[in-house]
Structures are given as C-alpha cells and as structure tokens.
Design an enzyme around this catalytic site. Structure first.
Site, PDB file in Angstrom:
ATOM      1  N   GLY A  12       9.757  -4.963  -7.422  1.00 31.32           N
ATOM      2  CA  GLY A  12      10.052  -5.752  -8.609  1.00 31.32           C
ATOM      3  C   GLY A  12      11.402  -5.731  -9.048  1.00 31.32           C
ATOM      4  O   GLY A  12      11.774  -5.923 -10.047  1.00 31.32           O
ATOM      5  N   LYS A  49       4.466  -6.737 -21.220  1.00 29.96           N
ATOM      6  CA  LYS A  49       3.016  -6.878 -20.845  1.00 29.96           C
ATOM      7  C   LYS A  49       2.827  -6.911 -19.396  1.00 29.96           C
ATOM      8  O   LYS A  49       3.263  -7.457 -18.673  1.00 29.96           O
ATOM      9  CB  LYS A  49       2.477  -8.136 -21.512  1.00 29.96           C
ATOM     10  CG  LYS A  49       2.001  -8.110 -22.955  1.00 29.96           C
ATOM     11  CD  LYS A  49       1.804  -9.335 -23.662  1.00 29.96           C
ATOM     12  CE  LYS A  49       2.928 -10.117 -24.048  1.00 29.96           C
ATOM     13  NZ  LYS A  49       2.960 -11.463 -24.582  1.00 29.96           N
ATOM     14  N   MET A  76       2.834 -10.548  -1.993  1.00 32.37           N
ATOM     15  CA  MET A  76       2.559 -10.754  -0.670  1.00 32.37           C
ATOM     16  C   MET A  76       1.009 -11.405  -0.142  1.00 32.37           C
ATOM     17  O   MET A  76       0.816 -10.731   0.917  1.00 32.37           O
ATOM     18  CB  MET A  76       2.724  -9.373   0.188  1.00 32.37           C
ATOM     19  CG  MET A  76       4.309  -9.047  -0.053  1.00 32.37           C
ATOM     20  SD  MET A  76       5.759 -10.573  -0.052  1.00 32.37           S
ATOM     21  CE  MET A  76       6.556  -9.695   1.724  1.00 32.37           C
ATOM     22  N   ARG A  77       0.757 -12.192  -1.082  1.00 35.22           N
ATOM     23  CA  ARG A  77      -0.602 -12.835  -0.573  1.00 35.22           C
ATOM     24  C   ARG A  77      -0.314 -14.429  -0.633  1.00 35.22           C
ATOM     25  O   ARG A  77       0.270 -14.825  -1.583  1.00 35.22           O
ATOM     26  CB  ARG A  77      -1.719 -12.586  -1.467  1.00 35.22           C
ATOM     27  CG  ARG A  77      -2.013 -10.791  -1.211  1.00 35.22           C
ATOM     28  CD  ARG A  77      -2.556 -10.614   0.080  1.00 35.22           C
ATOM     29  NE  ARG A  77      -3.804 -11.295   0.194  1.00 35.22           N
ATOM     30  CZ  ARG A  77      -5.105 -10.735  -0.155  1.00 35.22           C
ATOM     31  NH1 ARG A  77      -5.294  -9.400  -0.659  1.00 35.22           N
ATOM     32  NH2 ARG A  77      -6.205 -11.487   0.101  1.00 35.22           N
ATOM     33  N   HIS A  93      12.187 -16.610  -1.109  1.00 30.12           N
ATOM     34  CA  HIS A  93      12.221 -15.884   0.051  1.00 30.12           C
ATOM     35  C   HIS A  93      13.329 -15.639   0.682  1.00 30.12           C
ATOM     36  O   HIS A  93      14.283 -16.806   0.609  1.00 30.12           O
ATOM     37  CB  HIS A  93      11.326 -16.855   1.089  1.00 30.12           C
ATOM     38  CG  HIS A  93      11.150 -16.415   2.248  1.00 30.12           C
ATOM     39  ND1 HIS A  93      10.063 -15.425   2.689  1.00 30.12           N
ATOM     40  CD2 HIS A  93      11.445 -16.428   3.472  1.00 30.12           C
ATOM     41  CE1 HIS A  93      10.124 -14.738   3.831  1.00 30.12           C
ATOM     42  NE2 HIS A  93      10.938 -15.727   4.566  1.00 30.12           N
TER      43      HIS A  93
HETATM   44  C1  GAR Z   1      12.149 -10.263  -2.095  1.00 31.94           C
HETATM   45  O1  GAR Z   1      13.506 -10.004  -1.118  1.00 31.94           O
HETATM   46  C2  GAR Z   1      11.520 -11.342  -1.832  1.00 31.94           C
HETATM   47  O2  GAR Z   1      12.561 -12.445  -1.556  1.00 31.94           O
HETATM   48  C3  GAR Z   1      10.766 -11.281  -0.786  1.00 31.94           C
HETATM   49  O3  GAR Z   1      10.049  -9.914  -1.119  1.00 31.94           O
HETATM   50  C4  GAR Z   1      11.257  -9.272  -1.896  1.00 31.94           C
HETATM   51  C5  GAR Z   1      10.789  -8.639  -3.033  1.00 31.94           C
HETATM   52  O4  GAR Z   1      11.608  -7.709  -3.679  1.00 31.94           O
HETATM   53  N1  GAR Z   1       9.656 -12.294  -0.882  1.00 31.94           N
HETATM   54  C6  GAR Z   1       9.008 -12.585   0.452  1.00 31.94           C
HETATM   55  O5  GAR Z   1       9.213 -12.108   1.470  1.00 31.94           O
HETATM   56  C7  GAR Z   1       8.118 -13.605   0.335  1.00 31.94           C
HETATM   57  N2  GAR Z   1       7.646 -14.173   1.633  1.00 31.94           N
HETATM   58  P1  GAR Z   1      11.592  -7.218  -5.132  1.00 31.94           P
HETATM   59  O6  GAR Z   1      10.097  -6.788  -5.327  1.00 31.94           O
HETATM   60  O7  GAR Z   1      12.574  -6.085  -5.348  1.00 31.94           O
HETATM   61  O8  GAR Z   1      11.802  -8.282  -6.054  1.00 31.94           O
END
Ligand code: GAR
Length: 179
Positions: A12, A49, A76-77, A93
């Site tokens: 997050g 919220k 991640m879905r 991404h």
């Molecule tokens: C981020 O680096 C985002 O770009 C990646 O997950 C991480 C979440 O970090 N997303 C993906 O790989 C989507 N395929 P966070 O929960 O600390 O924001």
C-alpha cells in the site's frame, strides 16, 4: 468532490502516496482482497474508509458504489470485463510495458541486466498488464546498483507519478486524458 477507490493486495505504499497528495480534497476509499494486507492498516491509520472485499465480490461492490476512477495499486488479480464495465480503471506497473509483465517486474528487469527500466501507468483491460498507456517514466539503471536500491528508486518514481496522473484524469476525463 471527486471520488476514487484504490485497490491493493499488499503493502500500500502507492495508496499512501495518493492519500497524502490529495490531502483531503478528493474522496478516497480503499479496498483489498487480502484481509491481512498492510494497505488496510495504512488506510485505518490515515483515516480512510476501507473494506476487505473478496475478488469475486467486486462486481457487487461496483454495482452498489459509484466512483469517478478505480485505481489499482498492487492489486494482484485480473479484473473481469463485467467489473471493468462498471467503472474506469487504471493500473501502475513497475516496468516499461510491454516488457516484464506480471509479478516481480523490477527483479525480472534487474536479473535481465537491462540498462533502462521504468514505470508504466495504463488503462486496464482484462489482459495482464495490458491496456493503453497513459504515462511511462524511463529510468536509467546505474552501474553496480543493488536490487534493493533500484527497487527503492522505482517506488519513489511511482509515488511521484501516480497521483499526478490520477489528478489529470479527474480533471480532463478518462477518455480524453493524454498524458
Ligand atoms: C508497485 O510496485 C506496483 O507497481 C506493482 O506492485 C507494487 C505495489 O506496491 N504492481 C504490479 O506489479 C502490477 N502488475 P505498493 O503496494 O507498495 O503500492
């Protein structure tokens, strides 16, 4: 006031950067498909919220709640076409798409020894890390940098870029926005 929902499955940190950037001038809701995800703890701490919603219940949730934009931040879905029909979705991404789709993209790129890496923000389709690109930030990989250092650099770029793109979509519209 514009209303957005941020969906995450894990840490997050992007969600927190978004909340801090908008600083109360946008209505933000946080949802996670993982009840133990740190994103939900962050939301509580930040006074946002927040809801734990199982992936299969997303359709119901979006039928009942209207948002100007749905923001995937480490969700991640794959979002089904039925849910995508109910709201405009964007995703971030940590690679220069179409390279290094899927999980652990920074590690994939680091291990491949590329000299350029980056961040992509794109509209969401039901194809993994697919959809039209709104913004790409290219970042040079310094010689000898560790994986951990590179990961931190990429996350910093994400935290700076994602809120700005969200703001410009909220101002200009999802279809019109050409970042
Ligand atoms: C981020 O680096 C985002 O770009 C990646 O997950 C991480 C979440 O970090 N997303 C993906 O790989 C989507 N395929 P966070 O929960 O600390 O924001």
């Amino acid at each position: 006031m514009k209303k957005i929902v941020v969906l995450g499955s894990g840490n997050g940190s992007n969600f927190e950067a978004i909340v801090k950037y908008f600083n109360g001038n946008t209505d933000i809701v946080c949802i996670s498909n993982n009840k133990d995800a740190f994103i939900l703890a962050r939301a509580k701490e930040l006074g946002i919220k927040n809801f734990y919603i199982q992936h299969n219940d997303l359709h119901d949730f979006f039928k009942k709640n209207h948002f100007d934009l749905a923001v995937l931040a480490g969700y991640m879905r794959i979002i089904s076409p039925e849910v995508l029909n109910l709201c405009d979705f964007i995703n971030i991404h940590p690679s220069l798409l179409p390279d290094f789709k899927g999980k652990n993209a920074i590690k994939q790129a680091y291990d491949a020894g590329v000299n350029q890496i980056g961040v992509t923000i794109h509209r969401v389709t039901n194809l993994l890390d697919g959809g039209s690109i709104l913004k790409q930030v290219v970042h040079k990989v310094k010689t000898g940098i560790s994986y951990e250092e590179l990961e931190e650099e990429i996350h910093n770029i994400e935290h700076q870029t994602y809120p700005q793109v969200i703001e410009s979509i909220l101002q200009e519209g999802f279809e019109q926005c050409e970042y």
